[in-house]
Design a protein around this motif. Structure first.
Motif, PDB file in Angstrom:
ATOM      1  N   ASP A   2      13.771  65.926  43.598  1.00 51.97           N
ATOM      2  CA  ASP A   2      13.439  67.343  43.526  1.00 51.97           C
ATOM      3  C   ASP A   2      14.217  67.963  42.372  1.00 51.97           C
ATOM      4  O   ASP A   2      15.433  68.141  42.450  1.00 51.97           O
ATOM      5  CB  ASP A   2      13.789  68.031  44.848  1.00 51.97           C
ATOM      6  CG  ASP A   2      13.305  69.476  44.898  1.00 51.97           C
ATOM      7  OD1 ASP A   2      12.904  70.008  43.843  1.00 51.97           O
ATOM      8  OD2 ASP A   2      13.330  70.065  45.991  1.00 51.97           O
ATOM      9  N   SER A  23       8.378  58.592  46.784  1.00 48.45           N
ATOM     10  CA  SER A  23       7.385  59.183  47.675  1.00 48.45           C
ATOM     11  C   SER A  23       7.306  60.701  47.537  1.00 48.45           C
ATOM     12  O   SER A  23       6.367  61.315  48.047  1.00 48.45           O
ATOM     13  CB  SER A  23       7.706  58.829  49.140  1.00 48.45           C
ATOM     14  OG  SER A  23       8.954  59.383  49.528  1.00 48.45           O
ATOM     15  N   TYR A  24       8.283  61.308  46.852  1.00 50.67           N
ATOM     16  CA  TYR A  24       8.331  62.769  46.721  1.00 50.67           C
ATOM     17  C   TYR A  24       8.800  63.107  45.313  1.00 50.67           C
ATOM     18  O   TYR A  24       9.893  62.702  44.909  1.00 50.67           O
ATOM     19  CB  TYR A  24       9.306  63.343  47.754  1.00 50.67           C
ATOM     20  CG  TYR A  24       9.350  64.855  47.832  1.00 50.67           C
ATOM     21  CD1 TYR A  24       8.681  65.557  48.829  1.00 50.67           C
ATOM     22  CD2 TYR A  24      10.088  65.595  46.910  1.00 50.67           C
ATOM     23  CE1 TYR A  24       8.730  66.941  48.909  1.00 50.67           C
ATOM     24  CE2 TYR A  24      10.150  66.975  46.979  1.00 50.67           C
ATOM     25  CZ  TYR A  24       9.474  67.646  47.980  1.00 50.67           C
ATOM     26  OH  TYR A  24       9.525  69.013  48.048  1.00 50.67           O
ATOM     27  N   LEU A  25       7.989  63.869  44.585  1.00 51.50           N
ATOM     28  CA  LEU A  25       8.347  64.279  43.225  1.00 51.50           C
ATOM     29  C   LEU A  25       7.984  65.742  43.052  1.00 51.50           C
ATOM     30  O   LEU A  25       6.820  66.124  43.121  1.00 51.50           O
ATOM     31  CB  LEU A  25       7.609  63.433  42.185  1.00 51.50           C
ATOM     32  CG  LEU A  25       7.849  63.824  40.714  1.00 51.50           C
ATOM     33  CD1 LEU A  25       9.334  63.731  40.368  1.00 51.50           C
ATOM     34  CD2 LEU A  25       7.027  62.941  39.780  1.00 51.50           C
ATOM     35  N   ASP A  26       9.006  66.575  42.823  1.00 55.06           N
ATOM     36  CA  ASP A  26       8.811  68.015  42.678  1.00 55.06           C
ATOM     37  C   ASP A  26       9.422  68.466  41.355  1.00 55.06           C
ATOM     38  O   ASP A  26      10.646  68.464  41.189  1.00 55.06           O
ATOM     39  CB  ASP A  26       9.461  68.761  43.847  1.00 55.06           C
ATOM     40  CG  ASP A  26       9.015  70.217  43.922  1.00 55.06           C
ATOM     41  OD1 ASP A  26       8.430  70.712  42.944  1.00 55.06           O
ATOM     42  OD2 ASP A  26       9.251  70.847  44.966  1.00 55.06           O
ATOM     43  N   LEU A  46       3.465  57.839  46.393  1.00 58.46           N
ATOM     44  CA  LEU A  46       3.688  59.284  46.399  1.00 58.46           C
ATOM     45  C   LEU A  46       2.953  59.949  47.560  1.00 58.46           C
ATOM     46  O   LEU A  46       1.758  59.742  47.756  1.00 58.46           O
ATOM     47  CB  LEU A  46       3.202  59.904  45.088  1.00 58.46           C
ATOM     48  CG  LEU A  46       4.165  59.937  43.900  1.00 58.46           C
ATOM     49  CD1 LEU A  46       3.506  60.641  42.727  1.00 58.46           C
ATOM     50  CD2 LEU A  46       5.479  60.627  44.258  1.00 58.46           C
ATOM     51  N   GLY A  47       3.686  60.769  48.302  1.00 63.19           N
ATOM     52  CA  GLY A  47       3.078  61.603  49.326  1.00 63.19           C
ATOM     53  C   GLY A  47       3.032  63.062  48.914  1.00 63.19           C
ATOM     54  O   GLY A  47       2.212  63.823  49.412  1.00 63.19           O
ATOM     55  N   TYR A  48       3.924  63.449  47.988  1.00 63.25           N
ATOM     56  CA  TYR A  48       4.014  64.829  47.510  1.00 63.25           C
ATOM     57  C   TYR A  48       4.195  64.795  45.998  1.00 63.25           C
ATOM     58  O   TYR A  48       5.083  64.116  45.478  1.00 63.25           O
ATOM     59  CB  TYR A  48       5.202  65.540  48.160  1.00 63.25           C
ATOM     60  CG  TYR A  48       5.385  66.977  47.714  1.00 63.25           C
ATOM     61  CD1 TYR A  48       4.938  68.035  48.493  1.00 63.25           C
ATOM     62  CD2 TYR A  48       6.019  67.276  46.503  1.00 63.25           C
ATOM     63  CE1 TYR A  48       5.103  69.353  48.082  1.00 63.25           C
ATOM     64  CE2 TYR A  48       6.186  68.581  46.079  1.00 63.25           C
ATOM     65  CZ  TYR A  48       5.727  69.621  46.871  1.00 63.25           C
ATOM     66  OH  TYR A  48       5.877  70.919  46.450  1.00 63.25           O
ATOM     67  N   LEU A  49       3.352  65.585  45.305  1.00 65.77           N
ATOM     68  CA  LEU A  49       3.487  65.723  43.856  1.00 65.77           C
ATOM     69  C   LEU A  49       3.317  67.192  43.507  1.00 65.77           C
ATOM     70  O   LEU A  49       2.251  67.790  43.709  1.00 65.77           O
ATOM     71  CB  LEU A  49       2.432  64.887  43.129  1.00 65.77           C
ATOM     72  CG  LEU A  49       2.429  65.001  41.593  1.00 65.77           C
ATOM     73  CD1 LEU A  49       3.792  64.620  41.018  1.00 65.77           C
ATOM     74  CD2 LEU A  49       1.332  64.135  40.985  1.00 65.77           C
ATOM     75  N   LEU A  70      -1.250  60.258  48.870  1.00 70.88           N
ATOM     76  CA  LEU A  70      -0.853  61.622  48.538  1.00 70.88           C
ATOM     77  C   LEU A  70      -1.364  62.602  49.591  1.00 70.88           C
ATOM     78  O   LEU A  70      -2.555  62.656  49.893  1.00 70.88           O
ATOM     79  CB  LEU A  70      -1.417  61.992  47.165  1.00 70.88           C
ATOM     80  CG  LEU A  70      -0.729  63.111  46.394  1.00 70.88           C
ATOM     81  CD1 LEU A  70       0.724  62.747  46.084  1.00 70.88           C
ATOM     82  CD2 LEU A  70      -1.471  63.404  45.103  1.00 70.88           C
ATOM     83  N   THR A  72       0.005  66.027  49.461  1.00 70.94           N
ATOM     84  CA  THR A  72       0.095  67.327  48.799  1.00 70.94           C
ATOM     85  C   THR A  72       0.036  67.137  47.287  1.00 70.94           C
ATOM     86  O   THR A  72       0.841  66.392  46.725  1.00 70.94           O
ATOM     87  CB  THR A  72       1.402  68.046  49.172  1.00 70.94           C
ATOM     88  OG1 THR A  72       1.435  68.269  50.584  1.00 70.94           O
ATOM     89  CG2 THR A  72       1.516  69.376  48.447  1.00 70.94           C
TER      90      THR A  72
END
Length: 250
Positions: A2, A23-26, A46-49, A70, A72
């Motif tokens: 993040d 799995s999460y990249l913000d 990735l579950g969140y981008l 993914l 989101t």
């Protein structure tokens, strides 16, 4: 990872795709520019981008169709152009799709009707044109649909009867024509109906009185005729209503 709400500059490096277990990249809310690397389509876990609120340009990579885990995808508030890739219809796990406030054009792909788990779809503030695809009627879990402030045309809402979980329907600021369909009365959970600034005709249907959860309705700046149906008096939770700039009489 993040890194959101910082002052990062420059382009997103293609080498970020080598983080194959991420799995999460913000990266929301920075000053990133340039294209989204197509290599990011190989980040298969990735579950969140989140890439919103940057200055990204170019197209949404078709390779994003490979991100099948993914849930989101938030790429809003950039300067992305071109068509929405058909390949996004492969994102079978997607719950939240936010592409709003870009420069996207062309038609909404029929393939988005394959996103049967999606609950939130925000495509407003682009340059999308053509009809609303009937395939969106497959999105039975959809709660918020916002296609406003585009250039969508043709008839309206043939997909409505299946969207029984819909809370918000925002189609304002387009070029939609035709009548308000009777099927609008089947959306028992609807609390916001925003259809202002289109070219809708006909009468305001008494069946709107069935939408007892409605608290916000805006049908202004259309071409509605006839009288205001008394059934609107059944909407005991109504907090805002605008019917201005029509041809209502009586």
């Amino acid at each position: 990872m993040d890194l959101s709400l910082n002052s990062l500059h420059g382009e997103i490096p293609p080498a970020i795709a080598s983080l194959s277990r991420l799995s999460y990249l913000d990266l929301v809310g920075n000053f990133l520019h340039g294209p989204i690397p197509r290599e990011m389509g190989s980040m298969g876990l990735l579950g969140y981008l989140g890439l919103a609120f940057n200055n990204l340009t170019g197209r949404i990579p078709a390779s994003f169709g490979n991100l099948t885990t993914l849930a989101t995808l938030i790429i809003a508030k950039n300067m992305l152009a071109g068509a929405i890739p058909e390949e996004l219809g492969k994102l079978a796990s997607l719950d939240n799709l936010e592409l709003h406030n870009n420069l996207l054009d062309g038609q909404i792909p029929e393939s988005l009707g394959n996103l049967t788990k999606v609950r939130f779809m925000y495509l407003y503030g682009n340059r999308l044109s053509g009809p609303i695809p009937s395939s969106l009627g497959n999105l039975r879990k959809l709660r918020d649909l916002d296609l406003g402030q585009n250039r969508l045309s043709s008839g309206i809402l043939v997909f409505l009867p299946n969207l029984t979980d819909l809370n918000t329907l925002y189609l304002a600021g387009n070029e939609l024509t035709g009548f308000l369909p009777q099927e609008i009365g089947l959306l028992a959970k609807l609390n916001a109906l925003l259809l202002y600034t289109n070219q809708l005709t006909g009468t305001i249907l008494p069946i709107i009185g069935n939408l007892t959860g409605l608290n916000h309705i805006d049908l202004s700046d259309n071409q509605f005729v006839g009288s205001i149906p008394g059934e609107i008096g059944s909407l005991v939770g109504l907090r805002f209503m605008s019917l201005s700039q029509n041809q209502i009489s009586g």
